[in-house]
Design an enzyme around this catalytic site. Structure first.
Site, short mmCIF file in Angstrom:
data_model
loop_
_atom_site.label_atom_id
_atom_site.label_comp_id
_atom_site.label_asym_id
_atom_site.label_seq_id
_atom_site.Cartn_x
_atom_site.Cartn_y
_atom_site.Cartn_z
N ASN A 10 0.87 -1.18 0.00
CA ASN A 10 0.00 0.00 0.00
C ASN A 10 0.91 1.23 0.00
OD1 ASN A 10 -1.83 2.03 0.41
ND2 ASN A 10 -2.42 1.40 2.49
N TRP A 11 1.03 1.84 -1.17
CA TRP A 11 1.95 2.99 -1.28
C TRP A 11 1.40 4.26 -0.63
CZ3 TRP A 11 3.92 2.92 -7.10
CH2 TRP A 11 4.68 1.76 -7.30
N LYS A 12 0.12 4.26 -0.29
CA LYS A 12 -0.53 5.47 0.28
C LYS A 12 -0.29 6.65 -0.67
CE LYS A 12 -0.26 3.36 4.79
NZ LYS A 12 -0.14 3.50 6.23
N HIS A 105 -9.64 1.48 4.83
CA HIS A 105 -8.38 1.68 5.58
C HIS A 105 -8.62 2.71 6.68
CE1 HIS A 105 -4.27 2.70 6.50
NE2 HIS A 105 -3.89 1.61 5.86
N GLU A 181 -5.46 -4.48 10.75
CA GLU A 181 -4.45 -3.46 11.00
C GLU A 181 -4.82 -2.68 12.26
OE1 GLU A 181 -2.24 -2.23 7.13
OE2 GLU A 181 -4.03 -1.01 7.29
N GLY A 187 2.36 2.68 11.06
CA GLY A 187 3.35 3.75 10.95
C GLY A 187 4.00 4.11 12.27
N SER A 218 3.27 -1.56 10.60
CA SER A 218 4.72 -1.53 10.85
C SER A 218 5.43 -2.84 10.49
CB SER A 218 5.02 -1.16 12.31
OG SER A 218 4.54 0.14 12.59
N GLY A 240 4.91 1.70 4.72
CA GLY A 240 6.22 2.34 4.56
C GLY A 240 7.28 1.45 3.92
P1 13P Z 1 2.96 0.84 7.80
O1 13P Z 1 3.48 -0.47 7.24
O2 13P Z 1 3.67 2.03 7.26
O3 13P Z 1 2.84 0.80 9.28
O4 13P Z 1 1.46 0.97 7.23
C1 13P Z 1 0.59 -0.07 7.40
C2 13P Z 1 -0.61 0.23 6.60
O5 13P Z 1 -1.40 1.07 6.95
C3 13P Z 1 -0.79 -0.55 5.36
O6 13P Z 1 -2.06 -0.38 4.85
#
Ligand code: 13P
Length: 255
Positions: A10-12, A105, A181, A187, A218, A240
């Site tokens: 998930n690149w956000k 999400h 999650e 994060g 994470s 991330g």
């Molecule tokens: P991180 O891996 O950056 O904690 O993010 C998790 C996330 O929200 C994936 O959708």
């Protein structure tokens, strides 16, 4: 032997330029090719999906498209067409080669005001439009502090509302992937304990009848093994650490 795992990137809202997105996409596709025992799904920002779909079509022509590699959207609107400014529907995504959609999400719930009712509309629309939903659920820290039972009650509610109308045991429900999650783990560098995450994955399966549950929050190359070694956890949703090919490679190699 541990069964096949699904690793979702998930690149956000990253990266900032199309050129960087293309480099990262190509590198990720190569990583998938080198790891045929995993399934890899990449979810770039919507604006890069057309380019990504075109890259996959090119790779297919050159017989270089890994069969374990797929494209996902980070969100989807629930209508396929109409006067819905800013909306992009499941069938539009599908036409670009997208086969998955992350839905609900916690960042969408927080920053875009998404409710369980909205999540439910999106889940049903995605299924109707040929996309496999990756439905995200997770409890806030205050809830988890009260213990696992409190977290399960919170998650059960998200599941019940979110999956309403995608009937249990039917093909529709079988196609939904759930990503657990915990909000406090996203994060933050503070992952959930793998044993607790596995217990919650079992609970989600029993509650819903879905067969695929991912852990997210994470995840990195050093800790992913703790989750995927459990038969109850079918893979990881990675934020991330999916943004640098060398970090993502470690995750894939340890899955
Ligand atoms: P991180 O891996 O950056 O904690 O993010 C998790 C996330 O929200 C994936 O959708």
């Amino acid at each position: 032997m541990v069964s096949r795992k699904t690793i979702v990137a998930n690149w956000k809202e990253h990266p900032r330029t199309a050129a960087e997105a293309r480099r990262l996409f190509d590198a990720t596709m190569r990583l998938a090719a080198g790891s045929p025992h995993n399934d890899v799904i990449v979810c770039p920002p919507a604006i890069y999906l057309q380019g990504a779909g075109a890259r996959m079509a090119e790779a297919e022509k050159e017989k270089a498209l890994p069969s374990n590699f797929a494209l996902g959207a980070q969100d989807v609107f629930w209508e396929n067409e109409g006067a819905f400014t800013g909306g992009v529907g499941p069938k539009m995504f599908h036409g670009l080669g997208v086969r998955y959609a992350i839905i609900g999400h916690s960042e969408r719930r927080r920053w875009f005001g998404e409710t369980d009712e909205i999540v439910n509309k999106k889940i049903r629309a995605a299924l109707g439009g040929g996309l496999t939903p990756i439905m995200c659920i997770g409890e806030p820290r205050e809830v988890r502090k009260k213990g696992i039972a409190a977290a399960k009650r919170y998650l059960a509610r998200q599941l019940a509302y979110g999956l309403k109308g995608a009937s249990k045991g039917r093909a529709d429900r079988g196609r939904v992937v759930i990503a657990y999650e915990p909000i406090w783990a996203i994060g933050s560098g503070k992952n959930d304990n793998p044993l607790d995450a596995a217990a919650i994955a079992r609970f989600i399966k029993a509650e819903t009848g879905v067969t695929k549950v991912l852990y997210g929050g994470s995840v990195n190359g050093a800790d992913v093994g703790g989750y995927v070694q459990s038969e109850d956890i079918n893979g990881a949703l990675v934020g991330g650490a999916s943004l640098k090919a060398e970090d993502f490679k470690k995750i894939i190699n340890h899955s």
